[in-house]
Design an enzyme around this catalytic site. Sequence first.
Site, PDB file in Angstrom:
ATOM      1  N   ARG A 165       0.684 -87.875 -28.176  1.00 53.81           N
ATOM      2  CA  ARG A 165      -0.732 -88.251 -28.012  1.00 53.81           C
ATOM      3  C   ARG A 165      -1.412 -88.702 -29.299  1.00 53.81           C
ATOM      4  O   ARG A 165      -2.626 -88.686 -29.420  1.00 53.81           O
ATOM      5  CB  ARG A 165      -1.537 -87.118 -27.367  1.00 53.81           C
ATOM      6  CG  ARG A 165      -1.030 -86.776 -25.985  1.00 53.81           C
ATOM      7  CD  ARG A 165      -2.032 -85.972 -25.196  1.00 53.81           C
ATOM      8  NE  ARG A 165      -1.431 -85.613 -23.945  1.00 53.81           N
ATOM      9  CZ  ARG A 165      -0.685 -84.530 -23.774  1.00 53.81           C
ATOM     10  NH1 ARG A 165      -0.482 -83.693 -24.774  1.00 53.81           N
ATOM     11  NH2 ARG A 165      -0.165 -84.279 -22.601  1.00 53.81           N
TER      12      ARG A 165
ATOM     13  N   LYS B 219      -5.343-102.713 -34.434  1.00 54.02           N
ATOM     14  CA  LYS B 219      -4.789-103.261 -33.183  1.00 54.02           C
ATOM     15  C   LYS B 219      -3.289-103.018 -33.224  1.00 54.02           C
ATOM     16  O   LYS B 219      -2.611-103.442 -34.153  1.00 54.02           O
ATOM     17  CB  LYS B 219      -5.056-104.761 -33.079  1.00 54.02           C
ATOM     18  CG  LYS B 219      -6.425-105.105 -32.535  1.00 54.02           C
ATOM     19  CD  LYS B 219      -6.521-106.591 -32.209  1.00 54.02           C
ATOM     20  CE  LYS B 219      -7.910-106.936 -31.717  1.00 54.02           C
ATOM     21  NZ  LYS B 219      -8.092-108.389 -31.531  1.00 54.02           N
TER      22      LYS B 219
ATOM     23  N   GLU C 164      -4.681-117.645 -41.786  1.00 53.52           N
ATOM     24  CA  GLU C 164      -5.606-116.529 -41.519  1.00 53.52           C
ATOM     25  C   GLU C 164      -6.624-116.401 -42.662  1.00 53.52           C
ATOM     26  O   GLU C 164      -7.786-116.079 -42.432  1.00 53.52           O
ATOM     27  CB  GLU C 164      -4.846-115.206 -41.346  1.00 53.52           C
ATOM     28  CG  GLU C 164      -3.933-115.138 -40.115  1.00 53.52           C
ATOM     29  CD  GLU C 164      -4.657-114.869 -38.794  1.00 53.52           C
ATOM     30  OE1 GLU C 164      -5.904-114.792 -38.760  1.00 53.52           O
ATOM     31  OE2 GLU C 164      -3.967-114.751 -37.756  1.00 53.52           O
TER      32      GLU C 164
ATOM     33  N   LYS D 205     -12.589-108.647 -43.056  1.00 55.00           N
ATOM     34  CA  LYS D 205     -12.048-107.991 -41.859  1.00 55.00           C
ATOM     35  C   LYS D 205     -12.585-106.567 -41.750  1.00 55.00           C
ATOM     36  O   LYS D 205     -12.978-106.120 -40.666  1.00 55.00           O
ATOM     37  CB  LYS D 205     -10.515-108.004 -41.887  1.00 55.00           C
ATOM     38  CG  LYS D 205      -9.947-107.302 -40.666  1.00 55.00           C
ATOM     39  CD  LYS D 205      -8.833-107.997 -39.993  1.00 55.00           C
ATOM     40  CE  LYS D 205      -8.538-107.337 -38.655  1.00 55.00           C
ATOM     41  NZ  LYS D 205      -7.296-107.692 -38.069  1.00 55.00           N
TER      42      LYS D 205
ATOM     43  N   GLU E   2     -13.581-104.511 -30.360  1.00 50.88           N
ATOM     44  CA  GLU E   2     -13.804-105.886 -29.920  1.00 50.88           C
ATOM     45  C   GLU E   2     -14.703-105.988 -28.688  1.00 50.88           C
ATOM     46  O   GLU E   2     -14.378-106.656 -27.709  1.00 50.88           O
ATOM     47  CB  GLU E   2     -12.462-106.593 -29.675  1.00 50.88           C
ATOM     48  CG  GLU E   2     -12.590-108.109 -29.764  1.00 50.88           C
ATOM     49  CD  GLU E   2     -11.256-108.829 -29.749  1.00 50.88           C
ATOM     50  OE1 GLU E   2     -10.414-108.517 -30.597  1.00 50.88           O
ATOM     51  OE2 GLU E   2     -11.065-109.686 -28.883  1.00 50.88           O
TER      52      GLU E   2
ATOM     53  N   ARG F 149     -16.106-108.647 -33.218  1.00 52.20           N
ATOM     54  CA  ARG F 149     -14.706-108.687 -33.666  1.00 52.20           C
ATOM     55  C   ARG F 149     -13.976-109.906 -33.082  1.00 52.20           C
ATOM     56  O   ARG F 149     -13.029-110.413 -33.663  1.00 52.20           O
ATOM     57  CB  ARG F 149     -13.971-107.388 -33.302  1.00 52.20           C
ATOM     58  CG  ARG F 149     -12.554-107.376 -33.828  1.00 52.20           C
ATOM     59  CD  ARG F 149     -11.895-106.020 -33.806  1.00 52.20           C
ATOM     60  NE  ARG F 149     -10.534-106.132 -34.310  1.00 52.20           N
ATOM     61  CZ  ARG F 149      -9.780-105.119 -34.676  1.00 52.20           C
ATOM     62  NH1 ARG F 149     -10.266-103.893 -34.606  1.00 52.20           N
ATOM     63  NH2 ARG F 149      -8.558-105.296 -35.119  1.00 52.20           N
TER      64      ARG F 149
ATOM     65  N   ASN G 201     -10.854-114.102 -33.673  1.00 54.00           N
ATOM     66  CA  ASN G 201      -9.913-114.837 -32.819  1.00 54.00           C
ATOM     67  C   ASN G 201     -10.115-116.348 -32.884  1.00 54.00           C
ATOM     68  O   ASN G 201      -9.594-117.077 -32.040  1.00 54.00           O
ATOM     69  CB  ASN G 201     -10.048-114.382 -31.361  1.00 54.00           C
ATOM     70  CG  ASN G 201      -9.699-112.917 -31.198  1.00 54.00           C
ATOM     71  OD1 ASN G 201      -8.867-112.399 -31.925  1.00 54.00           O
ATOM     72  ND2 ASN G 201     -10.354-112.247 -30.268  1.00 54.00           N
TER      73      ASN G 201
ATOM     74  N   HIS H 261      -7.352-118.710 -31.941  1.00 59.10           N
ATOM     75  CA  HIS H 261      -6.248-117.946 -31.351  1.00 59.10           C
ATOM     76  C   HIS H 261      -6.022-118.259 -29.877  1.00 59.10           C
ATOM     77  O   HIS H 261      -4.892-118.234 -29.402  1.00 59.10           O
ATOM     78  CB  HIS H 261      -6.487-116.441 -31.522  1.00 59.10           C
ATOM     79  CG  HIS H 261      -6.212-115.971 -32.935  1.00 59.10           C
ATOM     80  ND1 HIS H 261      -6.852-116.488 -34.030  1.00 59.10           N
ATOM     81  CD2 HIS H 261      -5.358-115.035 -33.423  1.00 59.10           C
ATOM     82  CE1 HIS H 261      -6.409-115.885 -35.127  1.00 59.10           C
ATOM     83  NE2 HIS H 261      -5.496-115.001 -34.785  1.00 59.10           N
TER      84      HIS H 261
ATOM     85  N   HIS I  32      -2.443-119.281 -29.141  1.00 55.97           N
ATOM     86  CA  HIS I  32      -1.553-118.522 -28.250  1.00 55.97           C
ATOM     87  C   HIS I  32      -1.009-119.431 -27.149  1.00 55.97           C
ATOM     88  O   HIS I  32       0.143-119.320 -26.736  1.00 55.97           O
ATOM     89  CB  HIS I  32      -2.285-117.333 -27.611  1.00 55.97           C
ATOM     90  CG  HIS I  32      -2.481-116.188 -28.565  1.00 55.97           C
ATOM     91  ND1 HIS I  32      -3.391-115.185 -28.342  1.00 55.97           N
ATOM     92  CD2 HIS I  32      -1.888-115.895 -29.742  1.00 55.97           C
ATOM     93  CE1 HIS I  32      -3.347-114.321 -29.359  1.00 55.97           C
ATOM     94  NE2 HIS I  32      -2.444-114.739 -30.213  1.00 55.97           N
TER      95      HIS I  32
ATOM     96  N   HIS J 135       2.955-118.073 -35.821  1.00 56.15           N
ATOM     97  CA  HIS J 135       1.609-117.791 -35.314  1.00 56.15           C
ATOM     98  C   HIS J 135       0.539-118.490 -36.174  1.00 56.15           C
ATOM     99  O   HIS J 135      -0.384-119.124 -35.647  1.00 56.15           O
ATOM    100  CB  HIS J 135       1.405-116.268 -35.308  1.00 56.15           C
ATOM    101  CG  HIS J 135       0.028-115.848 -34.942  1.00 56.15           C
ATOM    102  ND1 HIS J 135      -0.495-116.011 -33.681  1.00 56.15           N
ATOM    103  CD2 HIS J 135      -0.950-115.273 -35.689  1.00 56.15           C
ATOM    104  CE1 HIS J 135      -1.734-115.544 -33.660  1.00 56.15           C
ATOM    105  NE2 HIS J 135      -2.036-115.106 -34.862  1.00 56.15           N
TER     106      HIS J 135
HETATM  107  N1  GLY Z   1      -6.292-110.243 -35.425  1.00 56.87           N
HETATM  108  C1  GLY Z   1      -7.594-110.115 -34.915  1.00 56.87           C
HETATM  109  C2  GLY Z   1      -8.112-108.717 -34.929  1.00 56.87           C
HETATM  110  O1  GLY Z   1      -7.539-107.858 -35.567  1.00 56.87           O
HETATM  111  O2  GLY Z   1      -9.099-108.439 -34.311  1.00 56.87           O
END
Ligand code: GLY
Length: 358
Positions: A118, A140, A182, A224, A234, A238, A242, A245, A249, A262
């Site tokens: 957990r 993430k 990035e 960031k 997000e 946040r 993206n 992205h 993607h 990427h």
């Molecule tokens: N890579 C985008 C984020 O971490 O929100």
Amino acid sequence: MKNIRKIIVKLEDRSYPIYIGKNILSDKSLLGKINVNNFALVTNKKIKSLHLSKIKNNSIKKNQIILSDGEKYKNQESISKIYSYLLKNKFSRDSCLVAFGGGVIGDMTGYASATYQRGINFIQIPTTLLSMVDSSVGGKTGINHPLGKNMIGAFHQPIAVIIDTEILKTLSKRQFNAGMAEVIKYGIIKDKNFFKWITKNCLNIKLQDPESIIKIIKRSCEIKAEIVSQDEEEKNIRALLNLGHTFGHAIENVLGYGKWLHGEAIACGFLIASSVAIQNKTMSINQYNDIKNLLEVFDLPTKLPKNINIENLFNAMLVDKKVKDNKMVYVLPNGIGDSYITNKISRKIVMKAFIQHA
Ligand code: GLY
């Protein structure tokens, strides 16, 4: 600790430091104060042979879980390998995983940490520029499912991120440039002066001048950290991270994962988003060209892959996580240095932007 830059990701009792510096993995004391029962390091063969000797703290290296290298192993099977090692070796809830690798290792180690008993602690030691400026920060974590990339996961923050810029020396030029996408993103979405600074200092960055490298990583991590502190899960801003992205993607998906990196796919995505922004009257042609020129300096793609089917691209976007209430959510630049989120963009506008980049 000399010459180590420190940034804090502020998340109340889960706040954590990002340490940035050259050769900092040789600093034995760096993690000395962390109260952990047992560490297990997760990495792959390539990183192990290239860089493991740089870590001088032996307790971190004592237990090693070596996973296969590459995006196609970012799956439940690899996670099970981590669980099995931890269970067989009686790792308890007060142990800590150390992710030593790029985004794939970081995301998987984070996800295993989020779920083992957990939730246990983990530390990120990213080894690619892309993971240093993006995926190692912000919590993430996750794996791919056969039906979609990063579809299984959890938000789980590390307790520290350690970025040793010396590691970048062995990174291929292509991987370095993909990481630069990035970095450029942060300038576009949030900091006009940073974008200008990158443009002015692009040759030093390409030559990996140590101070320039520290500067781009530090500023990227600051932006960031600031965004993640305001919106960890997000729910709103946040999503600005993206930028490009959704398009990127879709390119990765239609082309087949692994053909473009990427960072390459999202670079092309920035320009498609910029074309949409021009049609939405929030960007000028000159600003579009400034972005395109900078991407070209780093050999990043400014056109879609040859012969890609645009209908398929649009359909691929619909299965991305950016669909809310049945409407596509887009992140668009508002000039350079600012950005916004909208669900009011028609299919026609997007298709036009695709065609302009075919
Ligand atoms: N890579 C985008 C984020 O971490 O929100």
